[in-house]
Design a protein around this motif. Structure first.
Motif, PDB file in Angstrom:
ATOM      1  N   ASN A   1       0.829  -1.212   0.000  1.00 27.25           N
ATOM      2  CA  ASN A   1       0.000   0.000   0.000  1.00 27.25           C
ATOM      3  C   ASN A   1       0.857   1.253   0.000  1.00 27.25           C
ATOM      4  O   ASN A   1       0.535   2.230  -0.674  1.00 27.25           O
ATOM      5  CB  ASN A   1      -0.957   0.004   1.187  1.00 27.25           C
ATOM      6  N   LYS A   2       1.949   1.218   0.740  1.00 29.03           N
ATOM      7  CA  LYS A   2       2.870   2.353   0.780  1.00 29.03           C
ATOM      8  C   LYS A   2       3.471   2.598  -0.607  1.00 29.03           C
ATOM      9  O   LYS A   2       3.551   3.734  -1.068  1.00 29.03           O
ATOM     10  CB  LYS A   2       3.976   2.071   1.800  1.00 29.03           C
ATOM     11  N   GLU A   3       3.887   1.536  -1.279  1.00 27.27           N
ATOM     12  CA  GLU A   3       4.450   1.659  -2.630  1.00 27.27           C
ATOM     13  C   GLU A   3       3.421   2.200  -3.615  1.00 27.27           C
ATOM     14  O   GLU A   3       3.740   3.042  -4.458  1.00 27.27           O
ATOM     15  CB  GLU A   3       4.972   0.303  -3.105  1.00 27.27           C
ATOM     16  N   ILE A   4       2.182   1.740  -3.514  1.00 31.60           N
ATOM     17  CA  ILE A   4       1.125   2.211  -4.416  1.00 31.60           C
ATOM     18  C   ILE A   4       0.873   3.697  -4.192  1.00 31.60           C
ATOM     19  O   ILE A   4       0.782   4.467  -5.145  1.00 31.60           O
ATOM     20  CB  ILE A   4      -0.173   1.392  -4.209  1.00 31.60           C
ATOM     21  N   LYS A   5       0.784   4.114  -2.931  1.00 27.72           N
ATOM     22  CA  LYS A   5       0.563   5.530  -2.633  1.00 27.72           C
ATOM     23  C   LYS A   5       1.714   6.391  -3.147  1.00 27.72           C
ATOM     24  O   LYS A   5       1.497   7.470  -3.687  1.00 27.72           O
ATOM     25  CB  LYS A   5       0.374   5.737  -1.132  1.00 27.72           C
ATOM     26  N   THR A   6       2.947   5.901  -3.002  1.00 24.80           N
ATOM     27  CA  THR A   6       4.108   6.644  -3.489  1.00 24.80           C
ATOM     28  C   THR A   6       4.030   6.813  -4.996  1.00 24.80           C
ATOM     29  O   THR A   6       4.265   7.899  -5.519  1.00 24.80           O
ATOM     30  CB  THR A   6       5.418   5.915  -3.105  1.00 24.80           C
ATOM     31  N   ARG A   7       3.667   5.758  -5.712  1.00 26.87           N
ATOM     32  CA  ARG A   7       3.538   5.836  -7.167  1.00 26.87           C
ATOM     33  C   ARG A   7       2.436   6.803  -7.582  1.00 26.87           C
ATOM     34  O   ARG A   7       2.588   7.557  -8.540  1.00 26.87           O
ATOM     35  CB  ARG A   7       3.279   4.453  -7.758  1.00 26.87           C
ATOM     36  N   LEU A   8       1.323   6.791  -6.863  1.00 22.66           N
ATOM     37  CA  LEU A   8       0.223   7.695  -7.185  1.00 22.66           C
ATOM     38  C   LEU A   8       0.625   9.151  -6.972  1.00 22.66           C
ATOM     39  O   LEU A   8       0.285  10.014  -7.779  1.00 22.66           O
ATOM     40  CB  LEU A   8      -1.010   7.356  -6.344  1.00 22.66           C
ATOM     41  N   VAL A   9       1.342   9.433  -5.899  1.00 25.25           N
ATOM     42  CA  VAL A   9       1.794  10.794  -5.619  1.00 25.25           C
ATOM     43  C   VAL A   9       2.763  11.253  -6.703  1.00 25.25           C
ATOM     44  O   VAL A   9       2.706  12.382  -7.173  1.00 25.25           O
ATOM     45  CB  VAL A   9       2.448  10.886  -4.219  1.00 25.25           C
ATOM     46  N   GLU A  10       3.653  10.375  -7.145  1.00 27.23           N
ATOM     47  CA  GLU A  10       4.620  10.719  -8.184  1.00 27.23           C
ATOM     48  C   GLU A  10       3.946  10.995  -9.528  1.00 27.23           C
ATOM     49  O   GLU A  10       4.452  11.762 -10.326  1.00 27.23           O
ATOM     50  CB  GLU A  10       5.646   9.597  -8.342  1.00 27.23           C
TER      51      GLU A  10
END
Length: 76
Positions: free
Chosen positions: A56-65
């Motif tokens: 979930n942390k990785e997905i959120k990071t990708r979405l923010v980027e």
């Protein structure tokens, strides 16, 4: 939730491919043996939760980027 009583060396089948066997009962601890296909990940709940949190942390990071940045410099 299905609740079953089992004794040492007795098993539970989940579908045709997963077998859970009571290996040992010692006080308030139960040791389980799990036979499952290698393609199916099997984790303790706390490990599974940590893996999901990391995903979930990785997905959120990708979405923010991927979010477009606001353009600056134009006054209206």
């Amino acid at each position: 939730m299905l609740v079953l009583s089992r004794q040492r060396n007795e098993s539970i089948m989940i579908g045709d491919e997963i077998e859970i066997t009571i290996v040992e009962v010692r006080g308030d601890k139960v040791r389980l043996g799990i036979n499952a296909p290698k393609k199916l990940p099997v984790h303790r709940r706390e490990v599974y939760d940590a893996i999901q949190a990391e995903k979930n942390k990785e997905i959120k990071t990708r979405l923010v980027e991927k979010k477009p940045r606001k353009k600056e410099g134009k006054n209206q």
